[in-house]
Design a protein around this motif. Structure first.
Motif, PDB file in Angstrom:
ATOM      1  N   SER A 340       0.819  -1.216   0.000  1.00 32.99           N
ATOM      2  CA  SER A 340       0.000   0.000   0.000  1.00 32.99           C
ATOM      3  C   SER A 340       0.853   1.267   0.000  1.00 32.99           C
ATOM      4  O   SER A 340       0.384   2.336  -0.415  1.00 32.99           O
ATOM      5  CB  SER A 340      -0.931   0.012   1.217  1.00 32.99           C
ATOM      6  OG  SER A 340      -0.183   0.104   2.425  1.00 32.99           O
ATOM      7  N   LEU A 341       2.102   1.160   0.444  1.00 29.46           N
ATOM      8  CA  LEU A 341       3.000   2.321   0.444  1.00 29.46           C
ATOM      9  C   LEU A 341       3.244   2.839  -0.966  1.00 29.46           C
ATOM     10  O   LEU A 341       3.455   4.042  -1.174  1.00 29.46           O
ATOM     11  CB  LEU A 341       4.356   1.945   1.059  1.00 29.46           C
ATOM     12  CG  LEU A 341       4.454   1.763   2.573  1.00 29.46           C
ATOM     13  CD1 LEU A 341       5.819   1.182   2.922  1.00 29.46           C
ATOM     14  CD2 LEU A 341       4.256   3.104   3.265  1.00 29.46           C
ATOM     15  N   TYR A 342       3.210   1.933  -1.951  1.00 27.72           N
ATOM     16  CA  TYR A 342       3.624   2.289  -3.299  1.00 27.72           C
ATOM     17  C   TYR A 342       2.473   2.610  -4.237  1.00 27.72           C
ATOM     18  O   TYR A 342       2.686   3.246  -5.273  1.00 27.72           O
ATOM     19  CB  TYR A 342       4.455   1.145  -3.885  1.00 27.72           C
ATOM     20  CG  TYR A 342       5.602   0.748  -2.997  1.00 27.72           C
ATOM     21  CD1 TYR A 342       6.683   1.593  -2.803  1.00 27.72           C
ATOM     22  CD2 TYR A 342       5.596  -0.466  -2.314  1.00 27.72           C
ATOM     23  CE1 TYR A 342       7.731   1.246  -1.963  1.00 27.72           C
ATOM     24  CE2 TYR A 342       6.643  -0.830  -1.478  1.00 27.72           C
ATOM     25  CZ  TYR A 342       7.701   0.029  -1.302  1.00 27.72           C
ATOM     26  OH  TYR A 342       8.725  -0.318  -0.469  1.00 27.72           O
ATOM     27  N   VAL A 343       1.269   2.185  -3.891  1.00 31.89           N
ATOM     28  CA  VAL A 343       0.124   2.399  -4.785  1.00 31.89           C
ATOM     29  C   VAL A 343      -0.100   3.877  -5.108  1.00 31.89           C
ATOM     30  O   VAL A 343      -0.380   4.226  -6.271  1.00 31.89           O
ATOM     31  CB  VAL A 343      -1.153   1.757  -4.189  1.00 31.89           C
ATOM     32  CG1 VAL A 343      -2.375   2.109  -5.041  1.00 31.89           C
ATOM     33  CG2 VAL A 343      -0.985   0.241  -4.114  1.00 31.89           C
ATOM     34  N   PRO A 344       0.045   4.795  -4.151  1.00 29.88           N
ATOM     35  CA  PRO A 344      -0.138   6.215  -4.496  1.00 29.88           C
ATOM     36  C   PRO A 344       0.821   6.714  -5.573  1.00 29.88           C
ATOM     37  O   PRO A 344       0.555   7.716  -6.236  1.00 29.88           O
ATOM     38  CB  PRO A 344       0.115   6.940  -3.165  1.00 29.88           C
ATOM     39  CG  PRO A 344      -0.201   5.918  -2.115  1.00 29.88           C
ATOM     40  CD  PRO A 344       0.248   4.613  -2.694  1.00 29.88           C
ATOM     41  N   PHE A 345       1.930   6.007  -5.768  1.00 28.32           N
ATOM     42  CA  PHE A 345       2.914   6.437  -6.755  1.00 28.32           C
ATOM     43  C   PHE A 345       2.597   5.917  -8.158  1.00 28.32           C
ATOM     44  O   PHE A 345       3.323   6.210  -9.099  1.00 28.32           O
ATOM     45  CB  PHE A 345       4.310   5.983  -6.325  1.00 28.32           C
ATOM     46  CG  PHE A 345       4.798   6.656  -5.071  1.00 28.32           C
ATOM     47  CD1 PHE A 345       5.447   7.878  -5.131  1.00 28.32           C
ATOM     48  CD2 PHE A 345       4.583   6.077  -3.825  1.00 28.32           C
ATOM     49  CE1 PHE A 345       5.888   8.512  -3.984  1.00 28.32           C
ATOM     50  CE2 PHE A 345       5.023   6.699  -2.671  1.00 28.32           C
ATOM     51  CZ  PHE A 345       5.670   7.929  -2.747  1.00 28.32           C
ATOM     52  N   PHE A 346       1.513   5.155  -8.303  1.00 30.32           N
ATOM     53  CA  PHE A 346       1.103   4.683  -9.627  1.00 30.32           C
ATOM     54  C   PHE A 346       0.770   5.846 -10.551  1.00 30.32           C
ATOM     55  O   PHE A 346       0.784   5.698 -11.778  1.00 30.32           O
ATOM     56  CB  PHE A 346      -0.117   3.764  -9.521  1.00 30.32           C
ATOM     57  CG  PHE A 346       0.180   2.373  -9.001  1.00 30.32           C
ATOM     58  CD1 PHE A 346       1.439   2.018  -8.566  1.00 30.32           C
ATOM     59  CD2 PHE A 346      -0.824   1.413  -8.952  1.00 30.32           C
ATOM     60  CE1 PHE A 346       1.698   0.741  -8.089  1.00 30.32           C
ATOM     61  CE2 PHE A 346      -0.579   0.133  -8.484  1.00 30.32           C
ATOM     62  CZ  PHE A 346       0.687  -0.200  -8.042  1.00 30.32           C
ATOM     63  N   LEU A 371      -5.789  -4.721  -7.527  1.00 28.55           N
ATOM     64  CA  LEU A 371      -6.039  -5.086  -8.910  1.00 28.55           C
ATOM     65  C   LEU A 371      -6.601  -3.915  -9.713  1.00 28.55           C
ATOM     66  O   LEU A 371      -6.170  -3.654 -10.839  1.00 28.55           O
ATOM     67  CB  LEU A 371      -6.995  -6.281  -8.972  1.00 28.55           C
ATOM     68  CG  LEU A 371      -7.259  -6.873 -10.361  1.00 28.55           C
ATOM     69  CD1 LEU A 371      -5.946  -7.225 -11.053  1.00 28.55           C
ATOM     70  CD2 LEU A 371      -8.146  -8.108 -10.249  1.00 28.55           C
ATOM     71  N   GLN A 372      -7.553  -3.188  -9.152  1.00 30.51           N
ATOM     72  CA  GLN A 372      -8.148  -2.061  -9.879  1.00 30.51           C
ATOM     73  C   GLN A 372      -7.113  -0.979 -10.156  1.00 30.51           C
ATOM     74  O   GLN A 372      -7.129  -0.347 -11.222  1.00 30.51           O
ATOM     75  CB  GLN A 372      -9.334  -1.491  -9.085  1.00 30.51           C
ATOM     76  CG  GLN A 372     -10.566  -2.387  -9.067  1.00 30.51           C
ATOM     77  CD  GLN A 372     -11.118  -2.641 -10.466  1.00 30.51           C
ATOM     78  OE1 GLN A 372     -10.998  -1.791 -11.365  1.00 30.51           O
ATOM     79  NE2 GLN A 372     -11.713  -3.810 -10.664  1.00 30.51           N
ATOM     80  N   ASP A 373      -6.217  -0.774  -9.207  1.00 34.08           N
ATOM     81  CA  ASP A 373      -5.154   0.223  -9.410  1.00 34.08           C
ATOM     82  C   ASP A 373      -4.218  -0.215 -10.538  1.00 34.08           C
ATOM     83  O   ASP A 373      -3.795   0.602 -11.360  1.00 34.08           O
ATOM     84  CB  ASP A 373      -4.356   0.417  -8.110  1.00 34.08           C
ATOM     85  CG  ASP A 373      -5.213   0.904  -6.966  1.00 34.08           C
ATOM     86  OD1 ASP A 373      -5.581   2.091  -6.980  1.00 34.08           O
ATOM     87  OD2 ASP A 373      -5.512   0.102  -6.072  1.00 34.08           O
ATOM     88  N   LEU A 374      -3.894  -1.505 -10.581  1.00 31.13           N
ATOM     89  CA  LEU A 374      -3.025  -2.021 -11.633  1.00 31.13           C
ATOM     90  C   LEU A 374      -3.722  -1.965 -12.992  1.00 31.13           C
ATOM     91  O   LEU A 374      -3.074  -1.710 -14.020  1.00 31.13           O
ATOM     92  CB  LEU A 374      -2.593  -3.453 -11.304  1.00 31.13           C
ATOM     93  CG  LEU A 374      -1.581  -3.573 -10.159  1.00 31.13           C
ATOM     94  CD1 LEU A 374      -1.458  -5.023  -9.702  1.00 31.13           C
ATOM     95  CD2 LEU A 374      -0.215  -3.038 -10.583  1.00 31.13           C
ATOM     96  N   ALA A 389       3.115  -2.808 -15.912  1.00 37.68           N
ATOM     97  CA  ALA A 389       1.841  -3.197 -15.302  1.00 37.68           C
ATOM     98  C   ALA A 389       1.430  -4.595 -15.763  1.00 37.68           C
ATOM     99  O   ALA A 389       0.952  -5.415 -14.965  1.00 37.68           O
ATOM    100  CB  ALA A 389       0.768  -2.168 -15.650  1.00 37.68           C
ATOM    101  N   ILE A 390       1.615  -4.876 -17.048  1.00 39.51           N
ATOM    102  CA  ILE A 390       1.299  -6.219 -17.570  1.00 39.51           C
ATOM    103  C   ILE A 390       2.170  -7.262 -16.875  1.00 39.51           C
ATOM    104  O   ILE A 390       1.691  -8.327 -16.465  1.00 39.51           O
ATOM    105  CB  ILE A 390       1.501  -6.266 -19.097  1.00 39.51           C
ATOM    106  CG1 ILE A 390       0.568  -5.271 -19.800  1.00 39.51           C
ATOM    107  CG2 ILE A 390       1.256  -7.679 -19.622  1.00 39.51           C
ATOM    108  CD1 ILE A 390       0.889  -5.060 -21.270  1.00 39.51           C
ATOM    109  N   GLN A 391       3.447  -6.966 -16.738  1.00 36.72           N
ATOM    110  CA  GLN A 391       4.361  -7.898 -16.083  1.00 36.72           C
ATOM    111  C   GLN A 391       4.028  -8.070 -14.603  1.00 36.72           C
ATOM    112  O   GLN A 391       4.141  -9.177 -14.056  1.00 36.72           O
ATOM    113  CB  GLN A 391       5.799  -7.410 -16.256  1.00 36.72           C
ATOM    114  CG  GLN A 391       6.284  -7.462 -17.695  1.00 36.72           C
ATOM    115  CD  GLN A 391       7.622  -6.765 -17.903  1.00 36.72           C
ATOM    116  OE1 GLN A 391       8.132  -6.106 -17.004  1.00 36.72           O
ATOM    117  NE2 GLN A 391       8.189  -6.908 -19.090  1.00 36.72           N
ATOM    118  N   ALA A 392       3.604  -6.987 -13.956  1.00 35.66           N
ATOM    119  CA  ALA A 392       3.270  -7.047 -12.531  1.00 35.66           C
ATOM    120  C   ALA A 392       2.064  -7.937 -12.266  1.00 35.66           C
ATOM    121  O   ALA A 392       1.902  -8.480 -11.168  1.00 35.66           O
ATOM    122  CB  ALA A 392       3.001  -5.640 -11.993  1.00 35.66           C
ATOM    123  N   LEU A 393       1.222  -8.124 -13.284  1.00 31.79           N
ATOM    124  CA  LEU A 393       0.000  -8.934 -13.122  1.00 31.79           C
ATOM    125  C   LEU A 393       0.251 -10.426 -13.370  1.00 31.79           C
ATOM    126  O   LEU A 393      -0.698 -11.202 -13.486  1.00 31.79           O
ATOM    127  CB  LEU A 393      -1.079  -8.421 -14.077  1.00 31.79           C
ATOM    128  CG  LEU A 393      -1.715  -7.084 -13.634  1.00 31.79           C
ATOM    129  CD1 LEU A 393      -2.456  -6.427 -14.779  1.00 31.79           C
ATOM    130  CD2 LEU A 393      -2.638  -7.313 -12.441  1.00 31.79           C
TER     131      LEU A 393
END
Length: 461
Positions: A340-346, A371-374, A389-393
């Motif tokens: 959760s620390l990194y999601v705001p940096f998306f 998932l929705q953020d990705l 993002a594709i690779q992260a999934l």
């Protein structure tokens, strides 16, 4: 004493003959880089007559120390990296007699001028080779470090006798610190015997703690002082007085001296470095912060938890992608897995920070929570961010992703930037659920994607 040589050189030759045995005993399992090649054995020496023939043929006089090595010790064999080459006494190289163009204080600008022929697309192969050979004129190739890196001996010009490391891909050359071949060679043996870090032998200034501190104190040149301190990096352990010296130099007015001192202090005595690291982390200078982050990541193990709180504070304010990257490394190392620390940096303005944040979340076991953020990242305008993002999934097989992947297949007509091939990897993880999309992909204009679709459908059936 033989005519033409000083007694000190002959004494050095005798020391080398004794030390090679000690080095081989110390490294009996051939762990030192390149030692499996030469196994601490020399070739048979050549005669003075053969040397004179070689010198006359090439219109040079070999440096005395090297000449003594090949006539009294061996014509090549054991030596730094993969060893010393044989001197081919019947060879001729017209460039050897020309004065060496290189020198120890070569600036980046001067090197750029010397290698400007690299950018001339109009040169023939013969013209290019002529420029290349002239660049390294006055130098005899005496060994290799592997890949494109070679060891050269200056045989003509002001710096005759010096050993130089060059790169065939034309990175700037490096003059080793010793004034002659035998000093360089004996230092190699000494460092093996003393158990020093030797993988990049010769790149650091020679000497033990006391010698390097003395070199530091007797020079007024900042670069030389920095190199003296950095020379301690090869030592397996530092003496208590050396630790005190480094602690003192962390207060030095010179930023370069402070930086290298803190690095070595962190590596060798974390408890003394801790307060300095905290100060640098809190610095308004992002470069200082980056150095602290690097030193913590590289050298701090059990105590890395000490920095989790201040590093999270830095995370919230940093604008430097490199700082952000090292923060993710340290938090991962500390077992502080909190995606959760990194999601705001998306949605950060800097694409490199966005990419790094997505990559870090992609490694988390909890990534499906975001998932929705990705999915939003799959719509990023920057192709590098979208690809990450594709690779992260990877291994996420939630069906809501299928329309997203289908849309990307429709949007991209070629596999430029490997967007489509990454999508196909994700679809392969869905198996039969992706069948309808794969059937459609059989008609894709990109042959690689079309072939992948046929293969994957065959595997499903």
């Amino acid at each position: 004493m033989k005519i033409g040589y000083g007694m000190s050189l002959y004494e050095q030759v005798n020391r080398i003959k004794e030390k090679i045995l000690l080095a081989k005993e110390k490294d009996s399992s051939f762990d030192v880089f390149g030692s499996t090649k030469h196994k601490y054995e020399w070739n048979i020496p050549i005669s003075s007559e053969e040397v004179r023939d070689f010198e006359n043929r090439n219109n040079i006089t070999l440096p005395e120390a090297f000449k003594l090595f090949i006539t009294e010790i061996g014509n090549g064999g054991a030596g730094p990296y993969y060893g010393i080459y044989k001197v081919a006494t019947d060879s001729h190289d017209g460039y050897l007699s020309k004065p060496c163009k290189l020198h120890p204080h070569l600036s980046n600008e001067e090197w750029g001028h010397l290698t400007s022929f690299e950018d001339d697309d109009n040169l023939t192969d013969e013209q290019y080779d002529s420029h290349y050979n002239a660049l390294f004129q006055g130098m005899l190739r005496i060994g290799t470090q592997g890949c494109t890196y070679d060891m050269m001996l200056v045989v003509s010009g002001e710096y005759k006798g010096r050993v130089v490391y060059i790169d065939g891909d034309l990175q700037k050359p490096f003059f080793t610190y010793e004034n002659n071949f035998l000093d360089w060679y004996e230092r190699w043996l000494d460092e093996i015997i003393q158990g020093y870090e030797i993988d990049w032998f010769g790149m650091l200034m020679g000497g033990d703690d006391a010698e390097l501190m003395n070199k530091f104190h007797t020079s007024n040149d900042e670069e030389y002082k920095v190199n003296a301190i950095w020379g301690m990096n090869k030592l397996p352990h530092l003496l208590p007085e050396t630790i005190r010296f480094l602690e003192e130099q962390c207060h030095n007015p010179s930023h370069a001296i402070k930086s290298v001192s803190l690095q070595l202090l962190t590596k060798n005595c974390y408890t003394k470095a801790k307060s300095f690291l905290q100060q640098w982390l809190e610095s308004d200078n992002e470069d200082d912060t980056l150095k602290a982050l690097k030193y913590i990541y590289w050298y701090v193990e059990e105590d890395v938890q000490d920095f989790v709180k201040p590093i999270k504070t830095v995370l919230s304010t940093t604008k430097n992608p490199e700082n952000f990257r090292f923060i993710t490394y340290i938090l991962e190392k500390s077992s502080e897995e909190d995606a959760s620390l990194y999601v705001p940096f998306f949605t950060h303005p800097n694409k490199e920070i966005r990419t790094c944040a997505i990559h870090t979340v992609g490694k988390s076991k909890e990534k499906e929570k975001y998932l929705q953020d990705l999915i939003q990242c799959l719509q990023d305008d920057e192709v590098s961010v979208k690809r990450m993002a594709i690779q992260a999934l990877r291994d996420v097989t939630n069906p809501i992703l299928l329309p997203c992947y289908e849309k990307i297949l429709d949007e991209y007509k070629t596999n430029e930037h490997y967007i489509l091939s990454n999508v196909m990897h994700r679809l392969e993880e869905f198996g039969v659920q992706a069948k309808s999309i794969l059937e459609k992909a059989k008609q894709h204009p990109d042959k690689e994607i079309k072939d992948s679709a046929y293969r994957m459908l065959k595997e499903i059936e």
